[in-house]
Design an enzyme around this catalytic site. Structure first.
Site, PDB file in Angstrom:
ATOM      1  N   SER A 119       5.964   7.325  10.898  1.00 35.30           N
ATOM      2  CA  SER A 119       5.793   5.985  10.327  1.00 35.30           C
ATOM      3  C   SER A 119       5.242   6.026   8.914  1.00 35.30           C
ATOM      4  O   SER A 119       5.125   4.985   8.271  1.00 35.30           O
ATOM      5  CB  SER A 119       4.848   5.164  11.211  1.00 35.30           C
ATOM      6  N   HIS A 140      13.019   5.962  11.735  1.00 33.94           N
ATOM      7  CA  HIS A 140      11.804   5.311  12.212  1.00 33.94           C
ATOM      8  C   HIS A 140      12.106   4.101  13.083  1.00 33.94           C
ATOM      9  O   HIS A 140      12.573   3.073  12.604  1.00 33.94           O
ATOM     10  CB  HIS A 140      10.941   4.897  11.003  1.00 33.94           C
ATOM     11  N   GLU A 152      14.369   2.170  10.416  1.00 37.61           N
ATOM     12  CA  GLU A 152      14.331   2.558   9.010  1.00 37.61           C
ATOM     13  C   GLU A 152      14.920   3.964   8.870  1.00 37.61           C
ATOM     14  O   GLU A 152      14.506   4.876   9.595  1.00 37.61           O
ATOM     15  CB  GLU A 152      12.897   2.556   8.474  1.00 37.61           C
ATOM     16  N   ASN A 190       5.645  -0.532   7.141  1.00 42.72           N
ATOM     17  CA  ASN A 190       4.227  -0.174   7.206  1.00 42.72           C
ATOM     18  C   ASN A 190       3.536  -0.231   5.849  1.00 42.72           C
ATOM     19  O   ASN A 190       2.323  -0.433   5.785  1.00 42.72           O
ATOM     20  CB  ASN A 190       4.058   1.200   7.848  1.00 42.72           C
TER      21      ASN A 190
END
Length: 284
Positions: A119, A140, A152, A190
């Site tokens: 992440s 991800h 992702e 994130n």
């Protein structure tokens, strides 16, 4: 490149979720972990999740058995000798990941792609631990992997276009929506989400509002479906802290400094839903 068999490394919450999605999408799946008991637990939980889908009429009993039949477990990297793709979902620790990628590089066939569910960590650095940097990429998923639609895709410095295209095809076959992100700590989601959660924890620590007040304010005032503190519990407070620490180290900017309360929660073992206690309490 045609992907037929996928190895998922790590049978925790994310690894088991990814394995379930892969098997549900028709892939043959090898679930790898360091201890058979972790694998057995993950497969049992997947079976329970699939049974719920049967009870809701989303799957037939035959569908469930076929999906489980496509899944096997292993505690040996040597069983990766015939996989086309490895999706790594282990702890967010770069030294550990590089050790793992060296082992995967030695045991996987030369054509196999190595994808990380990280992440926040550098795909390029992981790739440098292998002799196949062109076949290492970020993939991800989001928790819970069986439900969340986004994936992702993060190319490293040397990741080939062929590798990226193959991962996009896999994501779409898994009924996910792929979004490309430049390699940078936290990627897209994130990079924006973790500083927001961290700021909510700082606000809590300063007594600006209670847990409930902060979450209610963000839901009703910012249109969030879930408050940031409840979201931290779902993600895992240890994961939030780990990502925040990566940001603070990589950017060397005090605005990314993790909240002291985050550290205290992790030290106390209050990690959120998975431990039964975080900013809220949960039944285990």
């Amino acid at each position: 490149m045609s992907i037929g068999k996928i190895a998922v490394l790590g049978s925790g919450t994310m690894g088991s979720g990814i394995a379930q999605v892969a098997a549900l999408s028709g892939y043959e799946v090898l679930l790898i972990d360091v201890d058979q008991k972790f694998i057995d637990r993950a497969l049992a939980n997947i079976g329970k999740a699939l049974q719920k889908s049967v009870e809701k009429g989303k799957l037939t009993t035959e569908d469930k058995e076929q999906i489980l039949g496509r899944m096997k477990g292993s505690i040996s990297y040597e069983d990766c000798k015939d996989v086309d793709l490895v999706i790594e979902a282990i702890l967010e620790n770069m030294d550990l990941k590089k050790q793992v990628y060296q082992k995967l590089d030695e045991n996987c066939p030369s054509h196999a792609i190595l994808a990380s569910n990280t992440s926040s960590l550098s795909i390029t650095e992981m790739a440098a631990a292998t002799k196949r940097a062109d076949k290492v990429v970020g993939m991800h998923f989001f928790n819970p992997a069986a439900v969340m639609k986004l994936v992702e895709i993060i190319p490293g410095l040397d990741t080939s276009d062929e590798t990226v295209s193959a991962i996009e095809e896999v994501a779409k076959k898994m009924n996910k929506v792929p979004v490309y992100a430049k390699e940078s700590p936290g990627f897209i989601v994130n990079r924006i989400l973790v500083p927001m959660i961290n700021e909510a924890v700082i606000a809590l620590g300063e007594g600006i509002g209670t847990v409930e007040e902060i979450d209610t304010a963000m839901k009703l005032g910012a249109g969030m479906p879930m408050g940031p503190l409840a979201l931290a519990d779902m993600v895992g407070i240890d994961i939030v802290l780990a990502v925040a620490e990566v940001f603070h180290k990589e950017f060397a900017d005090s605005k990314y400094r993790p909240a002291l309360l985050l550290r205290q929660m992790v030290r106390a073992g209050h990690l959120g839903v998975k431990t039964g206690r975080g900013f809220y309490k949960y039944q285990k």
